[in-house]
Each structure stands twice: as structure tokens, then as C-alpha cells.
Design an enzyme around this catalytic site. Structure first.
Site, PDB file in Angstrom:
ATOM      1  N   HIS A   9      16.470   4.159  40.452  1.00  0.00           N
ATOM      2  CA  HIS A   9      18.045   4.485  41.699  1.00  0.00           C
ATOM      3  C   HIS A   9      18.859   4.399  41.349  1.00  0.00           C
ATOM      4  O   HIS A   9      19.440   4.446  40.510  1.00  0.00           O
ATOM      5  CB  HIS A   9      17.668   2.866  42.902  1.00  0.00           C
ATOM      6  CG  HIS A   9      18.185   1.851  41.526  1.00  0.00           C
ATOM      7  ND1 HIS A   9      19.776   1.834  42.244  1.00  0.00           N
ATOM      8  CD2 HIS A   9      18.080   0.980  41.015  1.00  0.00           C
ATOM      9  CE1 HIS A   9      19.955   0.742  40.797  1.00  0.00           C
ATOM     10  NE2 HIS A   9      18.666   0.030  40.896  1.00  0.00           N
ATOM     11  N   GLU A  82      12.783  -5.091  41.259  1.00  0.00           N
ATOM     12  CA  GLU A  82      13.249  -5.480  39.545  1.00  0.00           C
ATOM     13  C   GLU A  82      13.060  -7.593  39.304  1.00  0.00           C
ATOM     14  O   GLU A  82      12.642  -7.929  40.140  1.00  0.00           O
ATOM     15  CB  GLU A  82      14.950  -5.806  39.912  1.00  0.00           C
ATOM     16  CG  GLU A  82      16.117  -5.675  38.888  1.00  0.00           C
ATOM     17  CD  GLU A  82      15.546  -4.286  37.909  1.00  0.00           C
ATOM     18  OE1 GLU A  82      14.261  -4.747  36.944  1.00  0.00           O
ATOM     19  OE2 GLU A  82      16.337  -3.992  37.316  1.00  0.00           O
TER      20      GLU A  82
END
Length: 211
Positions: A9, A82
Site C-alpha cells: 500500500h 498485515e
């Protein structure tokens, strides 16, 4: 052959503040959004069959910026998130270093010895989730190009799996800057050839850290 394009990201507000994010979230910075758009321009001629995306807002917003108006199926799933960091999330690196130095050292220096706090994942648990995530993609796509938009430690673990290395070697790969790109070709037997990792040529000059 399946070719997996793996992107982190864009830079977030917490990256600038050096806060652990994990499953928690913060917004993309202007630079993070611009870098995601630049990556999209870099990948504009790649015919993607689908995009798999972490459900974290920073990953979803980055995927939308990368793909813009392209009519590509987007599959969002928690499995691509994550590593969960429990009570560390939202805290600065300095806070954690001051209050939990032994585990912070294990996290970066000896992942096998890292013991997560309540709500967090061990690296062994995380590796199992990343393997399942990879299997989820590989079962649905035997060939073609797939985009995966996810997070830095997820990418490092995926690369570590491709390299068939033990968990303690996790950090021994190229640094994953915001919107850094890795590319891997997945063979029918499941083996992978890493064609590119840590590619950030599209990124604009950063004024702050991407953490």
C-alpha cells in the site's frame, strides 16, 4: 504460468509518525496516493485477471488508485491483511522500544523467538495464513496475471516462502517501501521464480519515512 504482481500500500499517516499499524489503519498521505497512482501507470499495460486486496483501508485505497477505472474484479479478504500486532498497534516504535525492548528485538532479529502480546499473531501463525492466502489465489488462477495489494511484512513473508527459507530469514530481503513492487512467476508444481522485488522506480521522492 501464473504471474503474481505484489504491491505494498501507499505511505500512510502512521508511517510518517512511525507507528505500528498491523490490523489497525490510518489514511494514505498525499504522497502515498500519488505513488499508488504512479504504480498504476507503470502497470497500465498488464492485463490483470483479478486483484486480491487486504481489507485494510490503506490497501483498498491503494488498489483503487492503482487500478483507477479498469474493469478488473477486486477480491477483498482479511486473509491478505498485515500481521496482527495486538497491543503494539497504534504505538510508536520508540514507545515499544521503551516498554517492550526484548520482544521488539526478537521481532526484528529472531522472529521464531517473538512471542506476541494478546491479540497478536506469532510469525508461525502468520506464515500459515500467508500460505493459505497464496493457496487461495493459486487454486483459482492457474495462469495469467494477478495483482495483490497488501502490506510490508506480508510481502516479506510471501517472498520468504517463495525462497523456501526459515522464518528467521524473514527480514533478509529487499526493503519494502510504500508501493514497492515484487513480481513472481508461480509454476504448476507450486514453486516460484522471483522476477523482481523491492522495485520502487515509480515512486516520487519521499519527505518522510515509509515504515
Amino acid at each position: 504460468m501464473l504471474t503474481l504482481y505484489i504491491a505494498r500500500h501507499g505511505q500512510t499517516e502512521w508511517n510518517i509518525e512511525k507507528r505500528m499499524q498491523g490490523w489497525e489503519d490510518s489514511k494514505l498521505t498525499t504522497l502515498g496516493l500519488a505513488n499508488a497512482e504512479a504504480l498504476g501507470e507503470k502497470l497500465r499495460d498488464i492485463p490483470f485477471q483479478a486483484a486480491y486486496v487486504s481489507t485494510s483501508g490503506r490497501a483498498v485505497d491503494s488498489a483503487m488508485a492503482i487500478l483507477k477505472n479498469r474493469s478488473i474484479p477486486i477480491i477483498k479478504d482479511d486473509i491478505f491483511k498485515e500481521i496482527s500486532l495486538g497491543s503494539w498497534e497504534g504505538k510508536t516504535f520508540d514507545d515499544i522500544k521503551r516498554n517492550d525492548p526484548e520482544m521488539l528485538d526478537a521481532y526484528f532479529q529472531a522472529p521464531e523467538r517473538y512471542i506476541p502480546n494478546e491479540g497478536g499473531e506469532s510469525f508461525r501463525q502468520f506464515e500459515e495464513r500467508v500460505r493459505r492466502a497464496l493457496g487461495q489465489i493459486a487454486r483459482k488462477h492457474r495462469e495469467g496475471n494477478i495483482l495483490l495489494v497488501t502490506h510490508s511484512v506480508f510481502i516479506l513473508m510471501l517472498l520468504n516462502i517463495f525462497k523456501k527459507r526459515p522464518i528467521d530469514d524473514l527480514w533478509n530481503s529487499s526493503y519494502v517501501h510504500d508501493t514497492a513492487l515484487a513480481v513472481a512467476a508461480i509454476k504448476e508444481n507450486g514453486d516460484a521464480v522471483i522476477l523482481k522485488e523491492g522495485d520502487g522506480e515509480h515512486r516520487m521522492k519521499q519527505a518522510g519515512a515509509a515504515w
